[in-house]
Write a protein that holds these residues in place. Structure first.
Motif, PDB file in Angstrom:
ATOM      1  N   SER A  69       0.816  -1.217   0.000  1.00  0.00           N
ATOM      2  CA  SER A  69       0.000   0.000   0.000  1.00  0.00           C
ATOM      3  C   SER A  69       0.847   1.263   0.000  1.00  0.00           C
ATOM      4  N   THR A  70       2.077   1.177   0.530  1.00  0.00           N
ATOM      5  CA  THR A  70       2.998   2.317   0.620  1.00  0.00           C
ATOM      6  C   THR A  70       4.418   1.773   0.566  1.00  0.00           C
ATOM      7  N   ILE A  71       5.318   2.542  -0.035  1.00  0.00           N
ATOM      8  CA  ILE A  71       6.724   2.143  -0.096  1.00  0.00           C
ATOM      9  C   ILE A  71       7.574   3.228   0.558  1.00  0.00           C
ATOM     10  N   ILE A  72       8.525   2.803   1.377  1.00  0.00           N
ATOM     11  CA  ILE A  72       9.494   3.712   1.992  1.00  0.00           C
ATOM     12  C   ILE A  72      10.852   3.434   1.363  1.00  0.00           C
ATOM     13  N   VAL A  73      11.495   4.494   0.867  1.00  0.00           N
ATOM     14  CA  VAL A  73      12.839   4.353   0.315  1.00  0.00           C
ATOM     15  C   VAL A  73      13.835   5.087   1.203  1.00  0.00           C
ATOM     16  N   ASP A  74      15.046   4.589   1.200  1.00  0.00           N
ATOM     17  CA  ASP A  74      16.149   5.231   1.900  1.00  0.00           C
ATOM     18  C   ASP A  74      16.699   6.284   0.939  1.00  0.00           C
ATOM     19  N   GLY A  89      10.745   9.719  -6.230  1.00  0.00           N
ATOM     20  CA  GLY A  89       9.915  10.209  -7.334  1.00  0.00           C
ATOM     21  C   GLY A  89      10.051   9.333  -8.570  1.00  0.00           C
ATOM     22  N   LYS A  90      11.263   8.900  -8.837  1.00  0.00           N
ATOM     23  CA  LYS A  90      11.496   8.008  -9.989  1.00  0.00           C
ATOM     24  C   LYS A  90      10.797   6.665  -9.774  1.00  0.00           C
ATOM     25  N   GLY A  97       2.502   5.910 -10.675  1.00  0.00           N
ATOM     26  CA  GLY A  97       1.812   6.683  -9.655  1.00  0.00           C
ATOM     27  C   GLY A  97       0.745   5.915  -8.900  1.00  0.00           C
ATOM     28  N   THR A  98       0.860   4.592  -8.876  1.00  0.00           N
ATOM     29  CA  THR A  98      -0.186   3.772  -8.248  1.00  0.00           C
ATOM     30  C   THR A  98      -0.010   3.576  -6.751  1.00  0.00           C
ATOM     31  N   ILE A  99       1.204   3.774  -6.236  1.00  0.00           N
ATOM     32  CA  ILE A  99       1.475   3.523  -4.812  1.00  0.00           C
ATOM     33  C   ILE A  99       2.232   4.720  -4.242  1.00  0.00           C
ATOM     34  N   PRO A 100       1.771   5.270  -3.115  1.00  0.00           N
ATOM     35  CA  PRO A 100       2.507   6.367  -2.484  1.00  0.00           C
ATOM     36  C   PRO A 100       3.918   5.933  -2.093  1.00  0.00           C
ATOM     37  N   VAL A 101       4.849   6.874  -2.226  1.00  0.00           N
ATOM     38  CA  VAL A 101       6.243   6.616  -1.866  1.00  0.00           C
ATOM     39  C   VAL A 101       6.679   7.678  -0.861  1.00  0.00           C
ATOM     40  N   ILE A 102       7.289   7.210   0.222  1.00  0.00           N
ATOM     41  CA  ILE A 102       7.847   8.083   1.255  1.00  0.00           C
ATOM     42  C   ILE A 102       9.361   7.958   1.199  1.00  0.00           C
ATOM     43  N   GLY A 103      10.028   9.083   1.141  1.00  0.00           N
ATOM     44  CA  GLY A 103      11.481   9.101   1.208  1.00  0.00           C
ATOM     45  C   GLY A 103      11.923   9.463   2.610  1.00  0.00           C
ATOM     46  N   VAL A 104      12.843   8.686   3.160  1.00  0.00           N
ATOM     47  CA  VAL A 104      13.421   8.979   4.469  1.00  0.00           C
ATOM     48  C   VAL A 104      14.932   9.075   4.269  1.00  0.00           C
ATOM     49  N   GLY A 134       2.309  11.050  -3.813  1.00  0.00           N
ATOM     50  CA  GLY A 134       1.146  10.180  -3.795  1.00  0.00           C
ATOM     51  C   GLY A 134       0.404  10.232  -2.471  1.00  0.00           C
ATOM     52  N   MET A 135       0.922  11.031  -1.542  1.00  0.00           N
ATOM     53  CA  MET A 135       0.271  11.265  -0.248  1.00  0.00           C
ATOM     54  C   MET A 135       0.801  12.584   0.291  1.00  0.00           C
ATOM     55  N   ASP A 136       0.115  13.150   1.260  1.00  0.00           N
ATOM     56  CA  ASP A 136       0.520  14.409   1.871  1.00  0.00           C
ATOM     57  C   ASP A 136       1.817  14.225   2.664  1.00  0.00           C
ATOM     58  N   VAL A 137       2.762  15.123   2.474  1.00  0.00           N
ATOM     59  CA  VAL A 137       4.056  14.995   3.149  1.00  0.00           C
ATOM     60  C   VAL A 137       3.916  15.149   4.666  1.00  0.00           C
ATOM     61  N   THR A 138       2.952  15.933   5.126  1.00  0.00           N
ATOM     62  CA  THR A 138       2.729  16.071   6.569  1.00  0.00           C
ATOM     63  C   THR A 138       2.271  14.746   7.167  1.00  0.00           C
ATOM     64  N   GLU A 139       1.390  14.049   6.451  1.00  0.00           N
ATOM     65  CA  GLU A 139       0.942  12.726   6.901  1.00  0.00           C
ATOM     66  C   GLU A 139       2.113  11.747   6.903  1.00  0.00           C
ATOM     67  N   ALA A 140       2.926  11.785   5.855  1.00  0.00           N
ATOM     68  CA  ALA A 140       4.085  10.891   5.774  1.00  0.00           C
ATOM     69  C   ALA A 140       5.038  11.138   6.942  1.00  0.00           C
ATOM     70  N   ALA A 141       5.306  12.400   7.249  1.00  0.00           N
ATOM     71  CA  ALA A 141       6.200  12.734   8.361  1.00  0.00           C
ATOM     72  C   ALA A 141       5.639  12.216   9.682  1.00  0.00           C
ATOM     73  N   ALA A 142       4.333  12.357   9.885  1.00  0.00           N
ATOM     74  CA  ALA A 142       3.702  11.863  11.112  1.00  0.00           C
ATOM     75  C   ALA A 142       3.797  10.340  11.202  1.00  0.00           C
ATOM     76  N   LEU A 143       3.625   9.651  10.074  1.00  0.00           N
ATOM     77  CA  LEU A 143       3.745   8.192  10.070  1.00  0.00           C
ATOM     78  C   LEU A 143       5.158   7.746  10.434  1.00  0.00           C
ATOM     79  N   ILE A 144       6.168   8.406   9.864  1.00  0.00           N
ATOM     80  CA  ILE A 144       7.560   8.049  10.168  1.00  0.00           C
ATOM     81  C   ILE A 144       7.872   8.371  11.633  1.00  0.00           C
ATOM     82  N   LYS A 145       7.436   9.523  12.101  1.00  0.00           N
ATOM     83  CA  LYS A 145       7.661   9.889  13.503  1.00  0.00           C
ATOM     84  C   LYS A 145       7.008   8.881  14.446  1.00  0.00           C
ATOM     85  N   GLY A 146       5.842   8.345  14.063  1.00  0.00           N
ATOM     86  CA  GLY A 146       5.107   7.416  14.909  1.00  0.00           C
ATOM     87  C   GLY A 146       5.538   5.967  14.822  1.00  0.00           C
TER      88      GLY A 146
END
Length: 167
Positions: A69-74, A89-90, A97-104, A134-146
């Motif tokens: 449902s979501t992918i996290i990349v280093d 982004g790549k 654009g089918t799955i949100p990607v979070i970069g950490v 693919g998702m709000d960056v504020t939401e992504a930051a909260a997910l990583i923080k949590g």
């Protein structure tokens, strides 16, 4: 499920790519995928994604795209405020654009303050730099923080990093 990925480069144009499948509340991965990728592209400054993206796509293929449902990349989703794509982004583009990607990322790129949210975790005074597509960056930051773990790096992301370096 969420897929966290990382790649470690070995000798002779070979890499070890690892993915961890988990749910946000987990403190350990429910499944670890580890593959060796041969004939990887050489490192070219500014084009890191050409080296890492094929490795991550192989992990996604093995995990099964339908399970994710979501992918996290280093790394970073964006490399500047203009929205130029980094690895995340790549990847999002490669998946149509089918799955949100979070970069950490552990370090910040210059001129990305409009696209990245610094996240402090644990007692660390050094933030992680979170970006998303693919998702709000504020939401992504909260997910990583949590995410589970009392240190700067969430436990599962540390688990993935460690697994890349194991024989």
């Amino acid at each position: 499920m969420i897929l966290a990925t990382d790649v470690y480069y070995l000798e002779d144009n070979t890499a070890k790519a690892v993915g961890a499948l988990f749910h946000w509340q987990d403190n350990a991965a429910s499944e670890i995928i580890s593959i060796q990728v041969d004939n990887i592209a050489p490192y070219i400054p500014g084009e890191f994604y050409k080296r890492e993206l094929p490795c991550i796509l192989k992990v996604i293929e093995k995990a099964g795209l339908h399970r994710i449902s979501t992918i996290i990349v280093d790394g970073n989703v964006y490399i500047d405020n203009a929205g130029s794509y980094g690895l995340g982004g790549k990847l999002w583009e490669a998946l149509d654009g089918t799955i949100p990607v979070i970069g950490v990322a552990k370090t910040s790129f210059k001129n990305t303050e409009e696209k990245v949210i610094p996240v402090l975790r644990g007692q660390s005074q050094n933030p992680l730099y979170v970006s998303a597509i693919g998702m709000d960056v504020t939401e992504a930051a909260a997910l990583i923080k949590g995410m589970q773990g009392e240190y700067r790096m969430p436990d599962i992301l540390k688990q993935v990093d460690t697994a890349t370096k194991e024989a």
